[in-house]
Design a protein around this motif. Structure first.
Motif, PDB file in Angstrom:
ATOM      1  N   ARG A  99       0.834  -1.200   0.000  1.00  0.00           N
ATOM      2  CA  ARG A  99       0.000   0.000   0.000  1.00  0.00           C
ATOM      3  C   ARG A  99       0.867   1.246   0.000  1.00  0.00           C
ATOM      4  O   ARG A  99       1.932   1.270   0.626  1.00  0.00           O
ATOM      5  N   PRO A 100       0.426   2.269  -0.705  1.00  0.00           N
ATOM      6  CA  PRO A 100       1.180   3.516  -0.728  1.00  0.00           C
ATOM      7  C   PRO A 100       1.034   4.256   0.598  1.00  0.00           C
ATOM      8  O   PRO A 100      -0.035   4.254   1.194  1.00  0.00           O
ATOM      9  N   ILE A 101       2.115   4.861   1.037  1.00  0.00           N
ATOM     10  CA  ILE A 101       2.103   5.619   2.293  1.00  0.00           C
ATOM     11  C   ILE A 101       2.074   7.118   2.015  1.00  0.00           C
ATOM     12  O   ILE A 101       1.344   7.864   2.645  1.00  0.00           O
ATOM     13  N   GLY A 117      -4.387   0.083  -1.870  1.00  0.00           N
ATOM     14  CA  GLY A 117      -3.535  -1.050  -1.557  1.00  0.00           C
ATOM     15  C   GLY A 117      -3.955  -2.254  -2.365  1.00  0.00           C
ATOM     16  O   GLY A 117      -5.019  -2.261  -2.978  1.00  0.00           O
ATOM     17  N   VAL A 118      -3.093  -3.249  -2.373  1.00  0.00           N
ATOM     18  CA  VAL A 118      -3.381  -4.457  -3.120  1.00  0.00           C
ATOM     19  C   VAL A 118      -2.901  -5.668  -2.318  1.00  0.00           C
ATOM     20  O   VAL A 118      -1.789  -5.691  -1.827  1.00  0.00           O
ATOM     21  N   LYS A 119      -3.823  -6.642  -2.139  1.00  0.00           N
ATOM     22  CA  LYS A 119      -3.490  -7.897  -1.459  1.00  0.00           C
ATOM     23  C   LYS A 119      -3.220  -8.946  -2.524  1.00  0.00           C
ATOM     24  O   LYS A 119      -3.863  -8.949  -3.574  1.00  0.00           O
ATOM     25  N   PHE A 120      -2.285  -9.843  -2.242  1.00  0.00           N
ATOM     26  CA  PHE A 120      -1.997 -10.908  -3.192  1.00  0.00           C
ATOM     27  C   PHE A 120      -1.347 -12.088  -2.481  1.00  0.00           C
ATOM     28  O   PHE A 120      -0.703 -11.932  -1.451  1.00  0.00           O
ATOM     29  N   ALA A 132       3.541  -5.821  -8.238  1.00  0.00           N
ATOM     30  CA  ALA A 132       2.282  -5.293  -7.697  1.00  0.00           C
ATOM     31  C   ALA A 132       1.724  -4.240  -8.653  1.00  0.00           C
ATOM     32  O   ALA A 132       2.458  -3.617  -9.425  1.00  0.00           O
ATOM     33  N   ARG A 133       0.424  -4.036  -8.573  1.00  0.00           N
ATOM     34  CA  ARG A 133      -0.258  -3.032  -9.397  1.00  0.00           C
ATOM     35  C   ARG A 133       0.354  -1.637  -9.152  1.00  0.00           C
ATOM     36  O   ARG A 133       0.789  -1.310  -8.051  1.00  0.00           O
TER      37      ARG A 133
END
Length: 147
Positions: A99-101, A117-120, A132-133
């Motif tokens: 996730r971007p901060i 954010g992106v879960k994988f 990641a995306r």
């Protein structure tokens, strides 16, 4: 004589790796992605957009043994961040969240839609990576040439 020295050195390295990783085989994983400024806030990457250097990204991974590992990365001049880890194969990453901060670019600080954010799942063998995306930030004021 030199051959025996090389054999002894090789055996020492093997033993060192064996004890360093608790007798298990080492596993290496990598996660990388990009952070971009969507200048026109049109949700598409075009020639007016640019990568963001110095953007902060957090990556949280859960290992197969349930351990939670938290990483922090910053983008380079190409807008790319990378997180890598070497650990025993029995304890490698199972699932991660990137996730971007924050963006430290003074003109592009608002997080774009779909960039929370992106879960994988991470089920790659040792030595492979996951991309990641792309995370997108938008400017506070959209330039007039975009309208």
């Amino acid at each position: 004589m030199i051959t025996n020295r090389l054999k002894n050195m090789a055996m020492s390295v093997i033993l060192l790796l064996f004890f360093a990783f608790g007798g298990s085989i080492a596993w290496t994983g990598e996660i990388h992605g990009r952070v971009v400024c969507d200048v026109c806030a049109d949700s598409s990457i075009g020639p007016e957009d640019h990568v963001l250097q110095g953007a902060e990204v957090a990556v949280l991974c859960i290992t197969k043994s349930g351990e939670v590992l938290n990483y922090q990365a910053f983008t380079d001049s190409k807008g790319t961040y990378t997180v890598a880890e070497t650990m025993p194969e029995s304890n490698c990453w199972n699932a991660c969240l990137a996730r971007p901060i924050g963006s430290f670019n003074e003109h592009c600080t608002h997080l774009g839609k779909g960039s929370l954010g992106v879960k994988f799942s991470y089920n790659h063998p040792s030595g492979y990576s996951h991309t990641a995306r792309t995370f997108v930030y938008r400017p506070t004021d959209i330039p007039t040439y975009c309208i």
